[in-house]
Scaffold this motif. Structure first.
Motif, PDB file in Angstrom:
ATOM      1  N   CYS A 166      35.453  24.394  44.655  1.00 50.59           N
ATOM      2  CA  CYS A 166      35.816  25.911  45.112  1.00 50.59           C
ATOM      3  C   CYS A 166      35.405  26.037  46.348  1.00 50.59           C
ATOM      4  N   ASP A 168      33.824  27.513  50.132  1.00 51.58           N
ATOM      5  CA  ASP A 168      33.482  28.908  50.514  1.00 51.58           C
ATOM      6  C   ASP A 168      33.926  29.078  51.816  1.00 51.58           C
ATOM      7  N   HIS A 171      38.125  32.596  55.723  1.00 49.05           N
ATOM      8  CA  HIS A 171      39.235  33.279  55.521  1.00 49.05           C
ATOM      9  C   HIS A 171      40.346  32.501  55.353  1.00 49.05           C
ATOM     10  N   HIS A 190      39.364  39.231  54.718  1.00 46.57           N
ATOM     11  CA  HIS A 190      38.498  39.339  53.540  1.00 46.57           C
ATOM     12  C   HIS A 190      38.969  38.481  52.504  1.00 46.57           C
ATOM     13  N   PRO A 191      38.088  37.401  52.411  1.00 43.26           N
ATOM     14  CA  PRO A 191      38.587  36.297  51.406  1.00 43.26           C
ATOM     15  C   PRO A 191      38.879  37.126  49.750  1.00 43.26           C
ATOM     16  N   ASP A 192      38.172  38.050  49.492  1.00 41.53           N
ATOM     17  CA  ASP A 192      38.674  38.512  48.196  1.00 41.53           C
ATOM     18  C   ASP A 192      39.818  39.281  47.930  1.00 41.53           C
ATOM     19  N   ARG A 193      40.407  39.533  49.148  1.00 39.94           N
ATOM     20  CA  ARG A 193      41.793  40.334  49.399  1.00 39.94           C
ATOM     21  C   ARG A 193      42.593  39.588  49.632  1.00 39.94           C
ATOM     22  N   ARG A 194      43.346  38.645  49.076  1.00 37.70           N
ATOM     23  CA  ARG A 194      44.077  37.575  49.635  1.00 37.70           C
ATOM     24  C   ARG A 194      45.430  38.075  50.235  1.00 37.70           C
TER      25      ARG A 194
END
Length: 275
Positions: A166, A168, A171, A190-194
């Motif tokens: 996984c 880190d 982007h 934002h990595p959590d908003r693909r």
């Protein structure tokens, strides 16, 4: 008498529910624009094999993960290949349309890919990580993807599953090509908003990275999307090479960008039909 316009069977699942995206909007837009040059009919992927003989070519677009209709897709491929039906993208792609084996092959060949293995004896090739990504070889659109701890990995390396650390990453970036011509790039800051994508100004080095995979795949015609992540060291690593039915995120482009993409796709389809 005017020459007959080419007839295209446009394969899409307008009802497919994708996380963070509206496939139907994209295909309604692109289909309506392609009608300026082609006689075009939309159909569900389950119906493509039965209908395709009445058309000059089949255009596979947002048809959803093949896992949802594997038997019908296999029958479509077999019939199209045996009949010599023109399919766009051509069915000779070596990347996602053939499953995820290419990630193993590219990783073993030293390409800049997230390290990937599928067998217990190869787990030592992966860097140590606190979490690992596990996904089926025949998966798509994150279907079946899991994030697990290191102790769970050995039992999951069964040859049908891919194992990756996984990463880190800073982007994700997607590069979009028509034939071998770069069209545009989008990234998710934002990595959590693909799927909250913004235009990205690709550097020459970025494009060299992306073109390496387009060249490797060898498709003379078609739409491809190269998905990459920016690793902690600044380098790009391949996440996916989508060569079957890549979502295009046309809603993230301005009018000029969408016009340019439609024009490039129209030219590509005319070249493809001309053989």
């Amino acid at each position: 008498m005017p020459a007959a316009r080419p007839r295209l069977l446009y394969v899409t699942d307008l009802a497919y529910q994708a996380r963070g995206r509206r496939y139907c909007d994209e295909d309604i837009l692109l289909g309506s624009r392609l009608r300026a040059d082609f006689d075009l009919a939309l159909c569900h992927p389950r119906d493509a094999a039965a209908l395709m003989d009445a058309f000059d070519a089949v255009v596979v677009r947002n048809s959803g993960p093949v896992l949802g209709y594997q038997a019908e897709y296999d029958a479509f491929r077999e019939r199209a290949l045996s009949a010599g039906t023109r399919v766009y993208n051509p069915l000779t792609g070596r990347a996602d349309m053939a499953g995820k084996q290419y990630l193993l092959d590219l990783s073993a060949a030293g390409f800049p890919v997230i390290p990937t293995v599928d067998r217990p004896e190869d787990l030592h090739r992966l860097p140590r990580a606190d979490r690992y990504v596990v996904k089926p070889k025949r998966g798509a659109d994150s279907v079946g993807l899991r994030i697990v701890t290191p102790d769970a990995v050995p039992a999951l390396a069964d040859g049908a599953t891919l194992i990756q650390p996984c990463v880190d990453f800073a982007h994700e970036i997607s590069f979009y090509f028509v034939d071998h011509d770069f069209q545009y790039a989008l990234y998710a800051p934002h990595p959590d908003r693909r799927w909250q994508l913004e235009p990205y100004d690709a550097t020459p080095r970025d494009l060299e990275f992306a073109r390496r995979f387009i060249d490797w795949n060898g498709l003379a015609h078609g739409i491809q999307r190269v998905d990459a992540c920016r690793a902690p060291g600044g380098e790009l690593l391949l996440v996916e090479l989508e060569d079957l039915n890549p979502y295009l995120s046309l809603d993230a482009l301005d009018d000029a960008g969408r016009d340019a993409f439609v024009a490039a796709t129209t030219r590509s389809l005319h070249r493809f039909l001309a053989g």
